[in-house]
Design a protein around this motif. Structure first.
Motif, PDB file in Angstrom:
ATOM      1  N   GLU A  44       9.802  -7.554  -9.168  1.00 23.00           N
ATOM      2  CA  GLU A  44       9.358  -6.748 -10.294  1.00 23.00           C
ATOM      3  C   GLU A  44       8.610  -7.620 -11.289  1.00 23.00           C
ATOM      4  N   SER A 178      18.007   4.482  -9.152  1.00 20.57           N
ATOM      5  CA  SER A 178      18.793   4.424  -7.929  1.00 20.57           C
ATOM      6  C   SER A 178      20.280   4.559  -8.248  1.00 20.57           C
ATOM      7  N   MET A 182      21.695  -2.816  -8.058  1.00 22.48           N
ATOM      8  CA  MET A 182      20.930  -3.696  -7.175  1.00 22.48           C
ATOM      9  C   MET A 182      20.591  -5.007  -7.876  1.00 22.48           C
ATOM     10  N   ILE A 189      18.306  -8.943  -1.358  1.00 20.65           N
ATOM     11  CA  ILE A 189      18.544  -7.839  -2.280  1.00 20.65           C
ATOM     12  C   ILE A 189      19.919  -7.282  -1.958  1.00 20.65           C
ATOM     13  N   TYR A 191      23.139  -4.335  -2.792  1.00 19.09           N
ATOM     14  CA  TYR A 191      23.408  -2.957  -3.206  1.00 19.09           C
ATOM     15  C   TYR A 191      24.915  -2.781  -3.372  1.00 19.09           C
ATOM     16  N   GLU A 206      17.783   5.552   3.479  1.00 19.43           N
ATOM     17  CA  GLU A 206      16.776   5.415   2.421  1.00 19.43           C
ATOM     18  C   GLU A 206      17.162   4.366   1.376  1.00 19.43           C
ATOM     19  N   MET A 207      18.395   3.886   1.411  1.00 17.80           N
ATOM     20  CA  MET A 207      18.807   2.833   0.470  1.00 17.80           C
ATOM     21  C   MET A 207      18.065   1.532   0.720  1.00 17.80           C
ATOM     22  N   TRP A 208      17.880   1.178   1.997  1.00 14.28           N
ATOM     23  CA  TRP A 208      17.305  -0.121   2.350  1.00 14.28           C
ATOM     24  C   TRP A 208      15.849  -0.216   1.917  1.00 14.28           C
ATOM     25  N   ARG A 209      15.479  -1.332   1.312  1.00 18.95           N
ATOM     26  CA  ARG A 209      14.130  -1.468   0.749  1.00 18.95           C
ATOM     27  C   ARG A 209      13.289  -2.545   1.422  1.00 18.95           C
ATOM     28  N   TRP A 210      13.909  -3.534   2.019  1.00 18.71           N
ATOM     29  CA  TRP A 210      13.165  -4.677   2.538  1.00 18.71           C
ATOM     30  C   TRP A 210      12.950  -4.632   4.045  1.00 18.71           C
ATOM     31  N   ARG A 261      20.028  -7.080   7.837  1.00 17.58           N
ATOM     32  CA  ARG A 261      20.888  -6.113   7.153  1.00 17.58           C
ATOM     33  C   ARG A 261      22.357  -6.509   7.318  1.00 17.58           C
ATOM     34  N   GLU A 279      20.308  -7.250   2.191  1.00 17.39           N
ATOM     35  CA  GLU A 279      19.180  -7.520   3.096  1.00 17.39           C
ATOM     36  C   GLU A 279      18.733  -8.959   2.871  1.00 17.39           C
TER      37      GLU A 279
END
Length: 405
Positions: A44, A178, A182, A189, A191, A206-210, A261, A279
């Protein structure tokens, strides 16, 4: 709590919670607030934190890119030890905290601040990590942990406080926030919260981002070649990369192949069990590659001693003792073991799995094909010698067996 604080350095993300903390510190302690925002690869923009801090009247604002230092001086040394906590966790959150603690103290010294502050809660590990690091580096520093002091213990109370004191609230962002807590940096990352608080509930896709799910990863494997020098990966497919660029690139390659993961229940230092998902694609690749090159270049007893000590080393990092004398002592031993950990590893990435399929070292390999071969060993190894070796090692077993008779 003490009210004799003149200036405090706050670990500031620019988000709503730490913005509220900045105002709360000023009101509660009547002190000047210095903000410190670190870019350690969280993905970010950190620069907007400057405008938010300025809008609250903050005069001393530190925003720093620490990505290279983070990977070079914290992640790489940790991976030289093949560090895993409780058999699975690659310590992505834990290893970022000592760097942030160090900079908080350095900025406190630069600005003449007599206190530091953070936004970690009173239930988690991060409060311990930040504060143990701070006290190790500046024994007399005062630490202010608002979550252990204030009565703003709900999202509603925080929003009311922000509205009352004119702290801008992005209601659209809050509405789409979310459900998970996180934390991200270049290594991973994490969660927590939401449905993850039920250890029986499977994490939503849909939680996983990487990373893509292993099921949806490419149907053909990806091969990469890592070059190691003194235990650190320095080149990818022959191209030399900086530490941060190396990890960032491996994150992308690993994520594209469903690698890294993790879903675990871990034991927090404060005493409770906590379920978290992580992740760590680049770290997972680095771990496999490092163990592969060590298997070729590291003496057996050195390798086994490292493996025996690693759980203790991992526990030190997880519990916040990076700046302790015992961790620093152990690091010297680990680093010394890496002198000959040089060479190349070929890795195969396929649907979430990482497999070492080749390893080589021109100067430091301890693999002797003449000795290891099942073919004629040309006198390099006398198989008859094994009889005496076995009998000597069996002596105590035979004596114990005779006693039973």
């Amino acid at each position: 709590m003490s009210h004799s604080v003149n200036k405090v350095v706050l670990a500031y993300s620019g988000g709503l919670d730490t913005s509220i903390i900045a105002k709360w510190l000023s009101d509660t302690y009547g002190c000047e607030v210095v903000t410190f925002t670190a870019d350690i690869g969280q993905g970010e923009e950190v620069e907007p934190a400057r405008a938010k801090a300025q809008a609250m009247g903050i005069k001393e604002i530190y925003i720093e890119d620490l990505r290279e230092e983070f990977v070079r001086d914290y992640v790489f040394p940790m991976f030289r030890a093949n560090t895993i906590y409780e058999g699975e966790y690659l310590l992505g959150t834990s290893i970022a905290r000592p760097l942030i603690a160090k900079r908080l103290i350095e900025i406190a010294n630069e600005t003449g601040a007599d206190a530091i502050s953070h936004g970690a809660t009173g239930k988690g590990n991060d409060q311990v990590r930040f504060e143990l690091g701070a006290y190790a580096l500046k024994p007399g520093v005062q630490v202010i942990a608002p979550w252990r002091e204030w009565d703003l213990n709900s999202r509603e109370s925080l929003m009311n406080y922000a509205e009352k004191h004119g702290i801008p609230i992005d209601y659209q962002k809050q509405a789409t926030k979310s459900p998970y807590s996180m934390d991200a940096n270049l290594l991973h990352i994490s969660y927590e919260g939401g449905i993850l608080e039920d250890p029986w509930a499977e994490a939503e896709e849909e939680m996983w981002r990487w990373s893509v799910s292993p099921e949806n990863a490419p149907d053909t494997p990806t091969y990469i070649e890592l070059t190691y020098e003194n235990g650190d990966p320095v080149a990818l497919d022959g191209e030399r990369l900086s530490p941060a660029t190396m990890l960032e690139t491996l994150n992308k390659i690993g994520g594209d192949n469903g690698v890294g993961r993790l879903d675990i229940v871990e034991n927090r230092y404060v005493g409770m069990k906590s379920r978290g998902c992580y992740e760590t694609p680049g770290g997972t690749i680095m771990m496999k590659g490092h163990r592969a090159i060590e298997s070729l270049t590291l003496d057996r007893e050195v390798a086994h001693l490292k493996d025996a000590l690693m759980p203790k080393y991992a526990e030190m990092i997880y519990n916040g003792y990076w700046w302790s004398p015992e961790r620093e002592m152990m690091q010297k031993m680990i680093d010394a073991s890496q002198e000959h950990v040089n060479g190349k590893v070929r890795l195969k990435l396929y649907k979430g799995a990482v497999t070492a399929v080749g390893r080589s070292s021109e100067k430091d390999s301890l693999f002797d094909e003449k000795i290891a071969t099942f073919e004629d060993d040309e006198g390099s190894y006398n198989q008859a010698d094994a009889e005496g070796f076995i009998k000597l090692n069996a002596l105590r077993l035979r004596i114990a067996a005779g006693r039973k008779g």
